[in-house]
Design a protein around this motif. Sequence first.
Motif, PDB file in Angstrom:
ATOM      1  N   ALA A 230       0.836  -1.201   0.000  1.00 13.72           N
ATOM      2  CA  ALA A 230       0.000   0.000   0.000  1.00 13.72           C
ATOM      3  C   ALA A 230       0.874   1.255   0.000  1.00 13.72           C
ATOM      4  O   ALA A 230       0.605   2.220  -0.722  1.00 13.72           O
ATOM      5  CB  ALA A 230      -0.923  -0.010   1.212  1.00 13.72           C
ATOM      6  N   LEU A 231       1.923   1.233   0.814  1.00 10.38           N
ATOM      7  CA  LEU A 231       2.851   2.361   0.853  1.00 10.38           C
ATOM      8  C   LEU A 231       3.530   2.548  -0.492  1.00 10.38           C
ATOM      9  O   LEU A 231       3.682   3.672  -0.983  1.00 10.38           O
ATOM     10  CB  LEU A 231       3.889   2.133   1.948  1.00 10.38           C
ATOM     11  N   GLU A 232       3.931   1.453  -1.104  1.00  6.80           N
ATOM     12  CA  GLU A 232       4.582   1.531  -2.410  1.00  6.80           C
ATOM     13  C   GLU A 232       3.660   2.148  -3.457  1.00  6.80           C
ATOM     14  O   GLU A 232       4.096   2.942  -4.295  1.00  6.80           O
ATOM     15  CB  GLU A 232       5.019   0.138  -2.856  1.00  6.80           C
ATOM     16  N   ALA A 233       2.367   1.791  -3.395  1.00  3.13           N
ATOM     17  CA  ALA A 233       1.397   2.360  -4.338  1.00  3.13           C
ATOM     18  C   ALA A 233       1.301   3.870  -4.178  1.00  3.13           C
ATOM     19  O   ALA A 233       1.245   4.624  -5.153  1.00  3.13           O
ATOM     20  CB  ALA A 233       0.031   1.708  -4.143  1.00  3.13           C
ATOM     21  N   ALA A 234       1.297   4.333  -2.922  1.00  4.27           N
ATOM     22  CA  ALA A 234       1.212   5.765  -2.663  1.00  4.27           C
ATOM     23  C   ALA A 234       2.482   6.488  -3.110  1.00  4.27           C
ATOM     24  O   ALA A 234       2.419   7.550  -3.745  1.00  4.27           O
ATOM     25  CB  ALA A 234       0.953   6.011  -1.180  1.00  4.27           C
ATOM     26  N   LEU A 235       3.637   5.920  -2.784  1.00  6.80           N
ATOM     27  CA  LEU A 235       4.907   6.549  -3.159  1.00  6.80           C
ATOM     28  C   LEU A 235       5.065   6.605  -4.673  1.00  6.80           C
ATOM     29  O   LEU A 235       5.539   7.619  -5.226  1.00  6.80           O
ATOM     30  CB  LEU A 235       6.073   5.782  -2.540  1.00  6.80           C
ATOM     31  N   ASN A 236       4.658   5.536  -5.356  1.00  6.30           N
ATOM     32  CA  ASN A 236       4.754   5.522  -6.819  1.00  6.30           C
ATOM     33  C   ASN A 236       3.853   6.587  -7.432  1.00  6.30           C
ATOM     34  O   ASN A 236       4.223   7.244  -8.409  1.00  6.30           O
ATOM     35  CB  ASN A 236       4.381   4.140  -7.360  1.00  6.30           C
TER      36      ASN A 236
END
Length: 215
Positions: free
Chosen positions: A34-40
């Motif tokens: 989920a964090l990776e989706a936001a950062l991307n």
Amino acid sequence: MRKKILAAAALASAVVLGVFTGCGNDSDIGREAALEAALNDAGVSESDATRLKVSEDRDDGRKVYEIRFDVAEKEYDYEIQASDGTILSSDVEINENYAADDVLNDDSSQTGTDQTVSDQGASQNQTGTQDQAGNQDQGNTGSGSSSGAAISQDEAVQIALERVPGATAQDVRIELDRDDGRYKYEGEIIYNNTEYDFEIDANSGTILEWSEERY
């Protein structure tokens, strides 16, 4: 009769299996994804993010991840669907205090110009010499702070950081407030999966309130 019993048992098993199967469909991509989706989506790397916070919540019966982080002067907020990583909402705000703080830090680090030295002296010992000092001091002298508080904002930040080993000034948000005629600093530190809220007496440096919440 035996066939009917067997048929009923099979039907019951199918119902139970269907319930568990349905539960299994409520998949969860996990915090890291989920964090990776936001950062991307923000186009930034985790190493550039400060005040990072990932928490779980439910929205209309579905599990979601609420993610917030800062990158320089920008503050990001995301809501990510836990089942498939869909971005349900996103928001970006500009920290209006960031530029002012950055300029202040730059000025305090410059020691090679007479103007910087004279500005620092004027802000502490004189009124009316500089427009900025005149607007902020309003007749308060000898306090070492343009707000009339004996403890500067930088000093208050350091007092708070002493209680959170490893955290830095970038993990802090703080503001000066006046309550019942008394100045105090109100702020928060977000670091290492924990949010710290505090209040500091602006005259004595005493920590008036302190709370911690892990997420």
